[in-house]
Design an enzyme around this catalytic site. Structure first.
Site, mmCIF file in Angstrom:
data_model
loop_
_atom_site.group_PDB
_atom_site.id
_atom_site.type_symbol
_atom_site.label_atom_id
_atom_site.label_comp_id
_atom_site.label_asym_id
_atom_site.label_seq_id
_atom_site.Cartn_x
_atom_site.Cartn_y
_atom_site.Cartn_z
ATOM 1 N N ASP A 74 0.714 -1.072 0.243
ATOM 2 C CA ASP A 74 0.242 -0.303 0.216
ATOM 3 C C ASP A 74 0.822 1.485 0.123
ATOM 4 O O ASP A 74 2.306 1.675 0.429
ATOM 5 C CB ASP A 74 -0.963 -0.180 1.496
ATOM 6 C CG ASP A 74 -2.148 0.957 1.202
ATOM 7 O OD1 ASP A 74 -2.319 1.398 -0.267
ATOM 8 O OD2 ASP A 74 -2.754 0.832 2.099
ATOM 9 N N LEU A 88 10.981 -20.506 -4.228
ATOM 10 C CA LEU A 88 9.203 -19.948 -3.271
ATOM 11 C C LEU A 88 7.816 -19.678 -4.502
ATOM 12 O O LEU A 88 8.466 -19.979 -5.403
ATOM 13 C CB LEU A 88 9.926 -18.686 -3.296
ATOM 14 C CG LEU A 88 8.752 -17.032 -2.552
ATOM 15 C CD1 LEU A 88 10.097 -16.477 -1.667
ATOM 16 C CD2 LEU A 88 8.819 -16.535 -4.247
ATOM 17 N N HIS A 139 2.821 2.983 -8.497
ATOM 18 C CA HIS A 139 2.409 1.429 -9.391
ATOM 19 C C HIS A 139 3.612 1.550 -10.361
ATOM 20 O O HIS A 139 4.136 -0.303 -9.656
ATOM 21 C CB HIS A 139 1.286 1.194 -9.998
ATOM 22 C CG HIS A 139 -0.463 1.973 -9.199
ATOM 23 N ND1 HIS A 139 -0.361 1.608 -7.680
ATOM 24 C CD2 HIS A 139 -0.894 2.550 -9.404
ATOM 25 C CE1 HIS A 139 -1.361 2.053 -7.665
ATOM 26 N NE2 HIS A 139 -1.947 2.702 -8.293
HETATM 27 C C1 FPP Z 1 -1.727 -0.071 -3.008
HETATM 28 O O1 FPP Z 1 -1.450 1.376 -2.944
HETATM 29 C C2 FPP Z 1 -1.320 -0.040 -4.371
HETATM 30 C C3 FPP Z 1 -2.179 -1.725 -5.091
HETATM 31 C C4 FPP Z 1 -3.823 -1.026 -5.465
HETATM 32 C C5 FPP Z 1 -1.664 -1.558 -6.569
HETATM 33 C C6 FPP Z 1 -0.801 -2.599 -6.205
HETATM 34 C C7 FPP Z 1 0.501 -2.395 -6.930
HETATM 35 C C8 FPP Z 1 1.653 -2.883 -6.860
HETATM 36 C C9 FPP Z 1 2.838 -2.093 -6.197
HETATM 37 C C10 FPP Z 1 1.979 -3.229 -8.433
HETATM 38 C C11 FPP Z 1 2.262 -4.867 -8.171
HETATM 39 C C12 FPP Z 1 2.750 -5.772 -9.362
HETATM 40 C C13 FPP Z 1 2.491 -6.613 -9.710
HETATM 41 C C14 FPP Z 1 3.859 -7.771 -10.643
HETATM 42 C C15 FPP Z 1 1.613 -7.498 -10.000
HETATM 43 P P1 FPP Z 1 -2.660 3.158 -3.708
HETATM 44 O O2 FPP Z 1 -2.481 2.498 -4.587
HETATM 45 O O3 FPP Z 1 -3.806 2.184 -2.615
HETATM 46 O O4 FPP Z 1 -2.147 3.688 -2.548
HETATM 47 P P2 FPP Z 1 -2.471 5.230 -1.710
HETATM 48 O O5 FPP Z 1 -3.161 4.563 -0.715
HETATM 49 O O6 FPP Z 1 -1.168 6.167 -0.991
HETATM 50 O O7 FPP Z 1 -3.845 5.858 -2.320
#
Ligand code: FPP
Length: 256
Positions: free
Chosen positions: A36, A147, A53
C-alpha cells in the site's frame, strides 16, 4: 542457527548501519503482503499515481529476491482487490498491465531462481492479456520447487469465503459430503490459497492499520506487522526488520 546480516536500515530519516540478526531456522514459511501507499508515494513527488505502481512493481522483484535468499517458501502479494475496480479506469488499466510487464522483465530471472508463479482471485473481469501473461508464467514455472510467488489479483476474502461456502453447500446437497464432516480443515481446503496454507506473517505498508478484505480466514493466527513506509520505498532491510520482529514475538496460538 544465528545468521548475522548487516543492512542499511532507515533510522530517523537518516541512512545508518544497523545489524539485523535473523534466526534462519525460524524464517516464516509464508509471508503475505498488502502493498500500500503507491499513490501517496507518487503524490509526494508530484508524479501521477501510476508512477507509484510502476515503482511498486520493481519493489516486488526486490522483495521476492530477498525472501528467496532467506528461505521463505511462499509470498502472497495483494496486487488488486475486488474493490479496486472503483478506481479511475486508466489507473485500473495500468495496474492490469503490470503483471505482464513484471513477467516480461523478470520471468527469466525468476525461473533461474527456481520461483513458482501462482495466481489467486476471480478471473472474471480480469483482461485476457493479464491472465495470459500470468498463466504462461505459471506454466513455465510449474516444474520449479522454490519460493511460491502467489499474486492475489481481483481477490477479495469475502468473495473467496462465499465461493467456498457455496461449493460446500452444493456438495452437501449432492450427497458428496455430510454436513457433520465439515470442519476447519475442510473449509480451508476450499480456499484459493489452500496450496500455500496460512501466512505466519502479514506485512502492510503505508501506515494503514486494517486488513482490507485480505485473507480473513487464513490470517486467524498470523502475526501482523505494519510500517509507515510506502510500498515503493520498501526495501530488503524492511523485510528483514519485519521478520526480526516476528521472531521476537511469542506465538502461543491461544495456549499459554
Ligand atoms: C495500493 O496502493 C496498491 C495497489 C492497489 C496496486 C498494487 C500493485 C503493485 C504494487 C504493483 C504490483 C506488481 C505486480 C507485478 C502485479 P494505493 O494505490 O492504494 O496507494 P495509496 O493508498 O497511497 O493511494
Amino acid at each position: 542457527m544465528l545468521n548475522k546480516l548487516t543492512n542499511l536500515t532507515k533510522t530517523n530519516n537518516k541512512e545508518s548501519k544497523k545489524d539485523i540478526q535473523l534466526d534462519l531456522s525460524r524464517i516464516p514459511r509464508h509471508i503475505a503482503i498488502i502493498m500500500d501507499g503507491n499513490g501517496r508515494w507518487a503524490k509526494k513527488r508530484g508524479l501521477p499515481r501510476v508512477a507509484g505502481h510502476r515503482e511498486g512493481m520493481k519493489v516486488v522483484r526486490k522483495v521476492v529476491k530477498r525472501a528467496n535468499e532467506l528461505g521463505v517458501k511462499a509470498l502472497t502479494m495483494y496486487a488488486f482487490s475486488t474493490e479496486n475496480w472503483k478506481r479511475p479506469k486508466p489507473e485500473v488499466e495500468f495496474i492490469m498491465k503490470l503483471p505482464e510487464q513484471f513477467l516480461l522483465t523478470y520471468l527469466p530471472e525468476l525461473i533461474e531462481e527456481n520461483v513458482q508463479v501462482r495466481i489467486m482471485g476471480e478471473k472474471k473481469g480480469v483482461p485476457s492479456y493479464t491472465l495470459k501473461a500470468v498463466h504462461e508464467a505459471v506454466e513455465r514455472t510449474k516444474h520449479n520447487d522454490g519460493l511460491i510467488l502467489n499474486f492475489a489479483l481481483n481477490y477479495g476474502s469475502r468473495y473467496e469465503i462465499t465461493q467456498a461456502v457455496r461449493q460446500l453447500a452444493s456438495e452437501i446437497e449432492e450427497g458428496k459430503i455430510k454436513s457433520e464432516e465439515v470442519d476447519e480443515k475442510l473449509i480451508g481446503s476450499y480456499m484459493m490459497s489452500s496450496e500455500v496454507g496460512d501466512p505466519e506473517l502479514l506485512i502492510r505498508t503505508s501506515g494503514e492499520i486494517r486488513l482490507s478484505n485480505f485473507m480473513l480466514w487464513q490470517l486467524a493466527y498470523t502475526e501482523l506487522w505494519f510500517t509507515d513506509v510506502y510500498w515503493p520505498d520498501f526495501t530488503a532491510s524492511d523485510l528483514d526488520q519485519a521478520i526480526l520482529d516476528y521472531q521476537n514475538r511469542g506465538r502461543r496460538f491461544g495456549g499459554v
